[in-house]
Design a protein around this motif. Structure first.
Motif, PDB file in Angstrom:
ATOM      1  N   LEU A   6       8.996   2.540  35.457  1.00  0.00           N
ATOM      2  CA  LEU A   6       9.875   1.838  34.519  1.00  0.00           C
ATOM      3  C   LEU A   6      11.347   2.179  34.740  1.00  0.00           C
ATOM      4  CD1 LEU A   6       7.769   2.072  31.253  1.00  0.00           C
ATOM      5  CD2 LEU A   6       8.286   0.000  32.560  1.00  0.00           C
ATOM      6  N   ILE A   7      11.660   3.453  34.946  1.00  0.00           N
ATOM      7  CA  ILE A   7      13.063   3.826  35.144  1.00  0.00           C
ATOM      8  C   ILE A   7      13.572   3.288  36.475  1.00  0.00           C
ATOM      9  CG2 ILE A   7      12.731   6.121  36.172  1.00  0.00           C
ATOM     10  CD1 ILE A   7      15.386   5.286  33.552  1.00  0.00           C
ATOM     11  N   GLN A   8      12.740   3.312  37.491  1.00  0.00           N
ATOM     12  CA  GLN A   8      13.144   2.749  38.781  1.00  0.00           C
ATOM     13  C   GLN A   8      13.390   1.249  38.660  1.00  0.00           C
ATOM     14  OE1 GLN A   8       9.935   4.146  41.276  1.00  0.00           O
ATOM     15  NE2 GLN A   8      11.086   5.956  41.895  1.00  0.00           N
ATOM     16  N   TRP A   9      12.544   0.560  37.898  1.00  0.00           N
ATOM     17  CA  TRP A   9      12.737  -0.874  37.687  1.00  0.00           C
ATOM     18  C   TRP A   9      14.055  -1.128  36.960  1.00  0.00           C
ATOM     19  CZ3 TRP A   9      13.480  -3.674  33.256  1.00  0.00           C
ATOM     20  CH2 TRP A   9      13.484  -5.060  33.419  1.00  0.00           C
ATOM     21  N   ALA A  10      14.320  -0.348  35.907  1.00  0.00           N
ATOM     22  CA  ALA A  10      15.552  -0.541  35.125  1.00  0.00           C
ATOM     23  C   ALA A  10      16.793  -0.301  35.988  1.00  0.00           C
ATOM     24  CB  ALA A  10      15.554   0.387  33.916  1.00  0.00           C
ATOM     25  N   ILE A  11      16.757   0.724  36.816  1.00  0.00           N
ATOM     26  CA  ILE A  11      17.894   1.020  37.686  1.00  0.00           C
ATOM     27  C   ILE A  11      18.105  -0.112  38.700  1.00  0.00           C
ATOM     28  CG2 ILE A  11      18.725   2.572  39.512  1.00  0.00           C
ATOM     29  CD1 ILE A  11      17.301   4.864  37.900  1.00  0.00           C
ATOM     30  N   GLU A  12      17.041  -0.539  39.329  1.00  0.00           N
ATOM     31  CA  GLU A  12      17.159  -1.635  40.307  1.00  0.00           C
ATOM     32  C   GLU A  12      17.614  -2.934  39.648  1.00  0.00           C
ATOM     33  OE1 GLU A  12      17.153  -1.505  43.629  1.00  0.00           O
ATOM     34  OE2 GLU A  12      17.030   0.651  43.251  1.00  0.00           O
ATOM     35  N   TYR A  23      23.658   3.291  31.053  1.00  0.00           N
ATOM     36  CA  TYR A  23      23.748   4.291  29.995  1.00  0.00           C
ATOM     37  C   TYR A  23      22.436   4.365  29.225  1.00  0.00           C
ATOM     38  CZ  TYR A  23      28.829   4.286  30.527  1.00  0.00           C
ATOM     39  OH  TYR A  23      30.104   4.406  31.015  1.00  0.00           O
ATOM     40  N   LEU A  24      22.170   5.556  28.672  1.00  0.00           N
ATOM     41  CA  LEU A  24      21.034   5.735  27.772  1.00  0.00           C
ATOM     42  C   LEU A  24      21.384   6.860  26.812  1.00  0.00           C
ATOM     43  CD1 LEU A  24      19.431   8.568  28.652  1.00  0.00           C
ATOM     44  CD2 LEU A  24      18.687   7.111  30.526  1.00  0.00           C
ATOM     45  N   SER A  25      20.590   6.983  25.777  1.00  0.00           N
ATOM     46  CA  SER A  25      20.770   8.112  24.868  1.00  0.00           C
ATOM     47  C   SER A  25      19.435   8.800  24.672  1.00  0.00           C
ATOM     48  CB  SER A  25      21.343   7.656  23.525  1.00  0.00           C
ATOM     49  OG  SER A  25      20.406   6.875  22.815  1.00  0.00           O
ATOM     50  N   VAL A  26      19.509  10.096  24.417  1.00  0.00           N
ATOM     51  CA  VAL A  26      18.313  10.911  24.253  1.00  0.00           C
ATOM     52  C   VAL A  26      18.616  12.006  23.229  1.00  0.00           C
ATOM     53  CG1 VAL A  26      18.878  12.385  26.226  1.00  0.00           C
ATOM     54  CG2 VAL A  26      16.515  12.209  25.482  1.00  0.00           C
ATOM     55  N   TYR A  37      15.515  12.307  33.103  1.00  0.00           N
ATOM     56  CA  TYR A  37      16.655  11.456  33.435  1.00  0.00           C
ATOM     57  C   TYR A  37      17.573  12.117  34.461  1.00  0.00           C
ATOM     58  CZ  TYR A  37      15.132   8.704  29.447  1.00  0.00           C
ATOM     59  OH  TYR A  37      14.395   7.942  28.575  1.00  0.00           O
ATOM     60  N   GLU A  38      17.710  13.432  34.380  1.00  0.00           N
ATOM     61  CA  GLU A  38      18.559  14.134  35.348  1.00  0.00           C
ATOM     62  C   GLU A  38      17.984  14.041  36.759  1.00  0.00           C
ATOM     63  OE1 GLU A  38      18.939  17.985  33.537  1.00  0.00           O
ATOM     64  OE2 GLU A  38      20.460  17.262  32.119  1.00  0.00           O
ATOM     65  N   ASP A  57      20.700  12.486  13.541  1.00  0.00           N
ATOM     66  CA  ASP A  57      20.264  13.306  14.673  1.00  0.00           C
ATOM     67  C   ASP A  57      21.350  13.264  15.729  1.00  0.00           C
ATOM     68  OD1 ASP A  57      17.783  14.023  13.668  1.00  0.00           O
ATOM     69  OD2 ASP A  57      16.703  12.430  14.709  1.00  0.00           O
ATOM     70  N   GLU A  58      21.549  14.361  16.415  1.00  0.00           N
ATOM     71  CA  GLU A  58      22.530  14.377  17.497  1.00  0.00           C
ATOM     72  C   GLU A  58      21.852  13.945  18.793  1.00  0.00           C
ATOM     73  OE1 GLU A  58      26.103  17.143  19.109  1.00  0.00           O
ATOM     74  OE2 GLU A  58      24.215  18.146  18.711  1.00  0.00           O
ATOM     75  N   ASP A  59      22.356  12.885  19.384  1.00  0.00           N
ATOM     76  CA  ASP A  59      21.864  12.376  20.660  1.00  0.00           C
ATOM     77  C   ASP A  59      22.901  12.621  21.742  1.00  0.00           C
ATOM     78  OD1 ASP A  59      19.628  11.402  19.379  1.00  0.00           O
ATOM     79  OD2 ASP A  59      19.751   9.426  20.309  1.00  0.00           O
ATOM     80  N   ILE A  60      22.432  12.706  22.974  1.00  0.00           N
ATOM     81  CA  ILE A  60      23.302  12.812  24.126  1.00  0.00           C
ATOM     82  C   ILE A  60      23.342  11.456  24.813  1.00  0.00           C
ATOM     83  CG2 ILE A  60      23.617  13.871  26.396  1.00  0.00           C
ATOM     84  CD1 ILE A  60      22.248  16.351  25.296  1.00  0.00           C
ATOM     85  N   VAL A  61      24.532  10.982  25.100  1.00  0.00           N
ATOM     86  CA  VAL A  61      24.703   9.769  25.889  1.00  0.00           C
ATOM     87  C   VAL A  61      24.734  10.199  27.353  1.00  0.00           C
ATOM     88  CG1 VAL A  61      26.211   7.821  26.426  1.00  0.00           C
ATOM     89  CG2 VAL A  61      25.964   8.620  24.061  1.00  0.00           C
ATOM     90  N   MET A  62      23.907   9.564  28.167  1.00  0.00           N
ATOM     91  CA  MET A  62      23.846   9.896  29.591  1.00  0.00           C
ATOM     92  C   MET A  62      24.226   8.663  30.395  1.00  0.00           C
ATOM     93  SD  MET A  62      20.472  12.325  29.730  1.00  0.00           S
ATOM     94  CE  MET A  62      20.971  13.221  31.204  1.00  0.00           C
ATOM     95  N   ARG A  63      24.855   8.890  31.570  1.00  0.00           N
ATOM     96  CA  ARG A  63      25.351   7.792  32.390  1.00  0.00           C
ATOM     97  C   ARG A  63      24.900   7.996  33.827  1.00  0.00           C
ATOM     98  NH1 ARG A  63      31.638   6.817  33.820  1.00  0.00           N
ATOM     99  NH2 ARG A  63      31.233   8.715  34.983  1.00  0.00           N
ATOM    100  N   LEU A  64      24.541   6.879  34.450  1.00  0.00           N
ATOM    101  CA  LEU A  64      24.201   6.864  35.871  1.00  0.00           C
ATOM    102  C   LEU A  64      25.165   5.934  36.575  1.00  0.00           C
ATOM    103  CD1 LEU A  64      22.297   7.471  38.294  1.00  0.00           C
ATOM    104  CD2 LEU A  64      20.997   5.451  37.583  1.00  0.00           C
ATOM    105  N   LYS A  65      25.878   6.437  37.573  1.00  0.00           N
ATOM    106  CA  LYS A  65      26.743   5.572  38.396  1.00  0.00           C
ATOM    107  C   LYS A  65      25.835   4.866  39.397  1.00  0.00           C
ATOM    108  CE  LYS A  65      30.953   5.706  41.189  1.00  0.00           C
ATOM    109  NZ  LYS A  65      30.869   4.328  41.491  1.00  0.00           N
ATOM    110  N   LEU A  66      25.902   3.546  39.415  1.00  0.00           N
ATOM    111  CA  LEU A  66      25.017   2.761  40.286  1.00  0.00           C
ATOM    112  C   LEU A  66      25.639   2.483  41.642  1.00  0.00           C
ATOM    113  CD1 LEU A  66      23.714   0.263  37.614  1.00  0.00           C
ATOM    114  CD2 LEU A  66      22.552   2.250  38.534  1.00  0.00           C
TER     115      LEU A  66
END
Length: 66
Positions: A6-12, A23-26, A37-38, A57-66
């Motif tokens: 699923l994550i590979q599909w979303a990235i592609e 971006y995502l939050s966790v 995610y890392e 709740d405290e969430d972390i926003v994470m980013r992936l440079k494509l």
């Protein structure tokens, strides 16, 4: 195994659509998800309050440079 697919599909899909970043939050205490995610090179960008009813709740926003 499905999470990896699923994550590979979303990235592609994001790349195919021409996105520069994904971006995502966790939840900060979800260490297993953060480690997952890392593995795909997502990096923490900051935090924000995710409201669950009247509780924040405290969430972390994470980013992936494509």
């Amino acid at each position: 195994g499905i999470a990896h697919e699923l994550i590979q599909w979303a990235i592609e899909r994001a790349r195919d659509l021409g996105a520069d970043y994904l971006y995502l939050s966790v939840f900060t205490e979800n260490h297993r998800a953060r480690a997952f995610y890392e593995k795909y090179d997502f990096e923490p960008e900051g935090t924000y309050a995710f409201m669950v009813g009247n509780h924040a709740d405290e969430d972390i926003v994470m980013r992936l440079k494509l």
